[in-house]
Each structure stands twice: as structure tokens, then as C-alpha cells.
Design a protein around this motif. Sequence first.
Motif, PDB file in Angstrom:
ATOM      1  N   CYS A   9     -11.877 -36.779  29.688  1.00  0.00           N
ATOM      2  CA  CYS A   9     -11.533 -35.429  29.122  1.00  0.00           C
ATOM      3  C   CYS A   9     -12.271 -35.061  27.990  1.00  0.00           C
ATOM      4  CB  CYS A   9     -10.010 -35.301  28.828  1.00  0.00           C
ATOM      5  SG  CYS A   9      -9.174 -33.814  28.180  1.00  0.00           S
ATOM      6  N   THR A  10     -12.547 -35.973  27.103  1.00  0.00           N
ATOM      7  CA  THR A  10     -13.375 -35.488  25.694  1.00  0.00           C
ATOM      8  C   THR A  10     -14.650 -35.190  26.198  1.00  0.00           C
ATOM      9  OG1 THR A  10     -12.276 -37.181  24.449  1.00  0.00           O
ATOM     10  CG2 THR A  10     -14.557 -36.500  23.966  1.00  0.00           C
ATOM     11  N   ALA A  11     -15.343 -36.084  27.384  1.00  0.00           N
ATOM     12  CA  ALA A  11     -16.754 -35.500  27.733  1.00  0.00           C
ATOM     13  C   ALA A  11     -16.948 -34.324  28.404  1.00  0.00           C
ATOM     14  CB  ALA A  11     -17.126 -36.648  28.686  1.00  0.00           C
ATOM     15  N   ILE A  12     -16.037 -33.888  29.221  1.00  0.00           N
ATOM     16  CA  ILE A  12     -15.916 -32.462  29.836  1.00  0.00           C
ATOM     17  C   ILE A  12     -15.629 -31.428  28.995  1.00  0.00           C
ATOM     18  CG2 ILE A  12     -14.795 -30.912  31.516  1.00  0.00           C
ATOM     19  CD1 ILE A  12     -13.855 -33.667  33.074  1.00  0.00           C
ATOM     20  N   ARG A  13     -14.589 -31.708  27.842  1.00  0.00           N
ATOM     21  CA  ARG A  13     -14.418 -30.813  27.035  1.00  0.00           C
ATOM     22  C   ARG A  13     -15.622 -30.523  25.887  1.00  0.00           C
ATOM     23  NH1 ARG A  13     -11.171 -33.372  23.740  1.00  0.00           N
ATOM     24  NH2 ARG A  13      -9.246 -32.703  24.812  1.00  0.00           N
ATOM     25  N   ASP A  14     -16.358 -31.620  25.550  1.00  0.00           N
ATOM     26  CA  ASP A  14     -17.525 -31.306  24.844  1.00  0.00           C
ATOM     27  C   ASP A  14     -18.557 -30.908  25.513  1.00  0.00           C
ATOM     28  OD1 ASP A  14     -16.556 -32.931  22.790  1.00  0.00           O
ATOM     29  OD2 ASP A  14     -17.647 -34.690  23.223  1.00  0.00           O
ATOM     30  N   ASP A  15     -18.798 -30.794  26.817  1.00  0.00           N
ATOM     31  CA  ASP A  15     -19.709 -30.103  27.728  1.00  0.00           C
ATOM     32  C   ASP A  15     -19.649 -28.608  27.957  1.00  0.00           C
ATOM     33  OD1 ASP A  15     -21.607 -32.065  27.917  1.00  0.00           O
ATOM     34  OD2 ASP A  15     -20.868 -32.753  30.052  1.00  0.00           O
ATOM     35  N   ILE A  16     -17.927 -28.520  27.641  1.00  0.00           N
ATOM     36  CA  ILE A  16     -17.707 -26.992  27.934  1.00  0.00           C
ATOM     37  C   ILE A  16     -17.993 -26.321  26.486  1.00  0.00           C
ATOM     38  CG2 ILE A  16     -15.513 -25.500  27.872  1.00  0.00           C
ATOM     39  CD1 ILE A  16     -14.358 -27.273  29.964  1.00  0.00           C
ATOM     40  N   VAL A  17     -17.816 -27.032  25.458  1.00  0.00           N
ATOM     41  CA  VAL A  17     -18.079 -26.354  24.210  1.00  0.00           C
ATOM     42  C   VAL A  17     -19.444 -26.055  24.034  1.00  0.00           C
ATOM     43  CG1 VAL A  17     -17.759 -26.903  21.689  1.00  0.00           C
ATOM     44  CG2 VAL A  17     -15.685 -27.252  23.005  1.00  0.00           C
TER      45      VAL A  17
END
Length: 231
Positions: A9-17
Motif C-alpha cells: 500500500c505504501t509503495a502504490i501510494r508513493d507512486d500515485i503521489v
Amino acid sequence: MRIPAHSVCTAIRDDIVTGVHARGSRLTEELLARRYGVSRVPVREALRTLEAEGFVVTRRHAGACVAEPSAQEAADLLETRALLEPLGAARAARRRTDAHLRVLRGLVRLGQERARQGAGEELRPLGGWFHETLAQAAGSPSLTALLTQLRHKIAWMYAVDAPAGPVEYWAEHGAIVDAVARGDGERARALMALHTERSTPAHRLRFAAGGGRTERVRNAQPRVNTASVRQ
């Protein structure tokens, strides 16, 4: 070894941001699992969490997609931040530990030093750590989680100009910490409210209704190595 869903989740969120996953783009479990080197199970769990946070929406016939928040939704985030940051500072004045205070004072000293040296590229992460530590010092996991989510979403929706007066900006941080150290919740609240109000005009929308240009707010990558993803 099974990679925890919260790490994915952290990795996907960081990539969205950071724009790796563009606004409105599809997020298929198969491609995400391949990108992050995990099975589809933690990806599915991560997408559910990100949907609850507002980063992802599920569309009929398309599945999970990166959300496309409106300018009004973005403005609401700054208004919410203006309410919660002062509350967090007031609670920190009552609940902070000596360890929190040491970290806050260390960040202020470093921020003031870098500001005097003109090392602007180092000030933004220092500011983020300062506000994160202050939120943790509030002693309220729910409030800390809300403030953390707000920071992520604001970073996603806004570009932020460097403060015109970085020395004064960090002096404001120092004054907030002094109030927190004295246990003066009302002063900490008032100083944080003023600090938040002053920083709002530096925010520029990364998107606009008619195109991709950024718009100033008026007052009123490579494959992820999951072995190194923070647990």
C-alpha cells in the motif's frame, strides 16, 4: 516471504503521489503485482485501503483507477489541515514526551541552520519530519493517522513553493516548539493556526479544470524492490 499489504500500500501510494500512476489511470492487480514483485492478494488489500483513503476509485467496467479529485476537494483538504494541525499542536503541548521534544528541537535547529545557509532543497523533507513528529507528539493515533493521510493527499494534489523567508519560516517552527515545551496548548494552537494560514498561498494545484497547468491557491520510476520496502 509474504510481503505485508501495508508495505505494498505504501509503495502504490508513493507512486500515485509522485505521478508514476497518473490520475485516472487503471490499476490492474496483475500489473501491480508484477511491478512490486508480490502476489495479487496484498495488492488487492492495498487497493481497498487506498480506496478508503481517497487515492483510488472503482469504476464500472474499468475496475480500480487512480482517483481524479476536483479542485474543490483539493481546497477542502487545506481547510481540514487548517483545523487539524492547530488541534495537534495543542494536544502535543499536553501529551508530548521528552523524546518528542528532543527530536522537535533537533529538527528546528537543523532547519534554522539550513535556512541560513540557503540549503533550500533540504528544508522540505525537514519540514515534513517536523510536522510528522509534532503529530505523533499529540498522543492520538487517530489524529496522527488523519494528519499523515492529509499530508500525503496534499503532496499529491499540490506543488508547494519554497517559503520566501525560510529563516522566518523556521523561526515559526521554533516558537511552536517553545509553546509545546511549556505546555501552553492555547499558544501552540494559535501559532500553528497562523503558520498554516501563512503557508497556504504557497500551494499550487497540480491540475486545473481546463488543463494540466498548476494554479496557485488563494487564501480563502523504477521497479520497486519490496525487500527494502519499509515495514
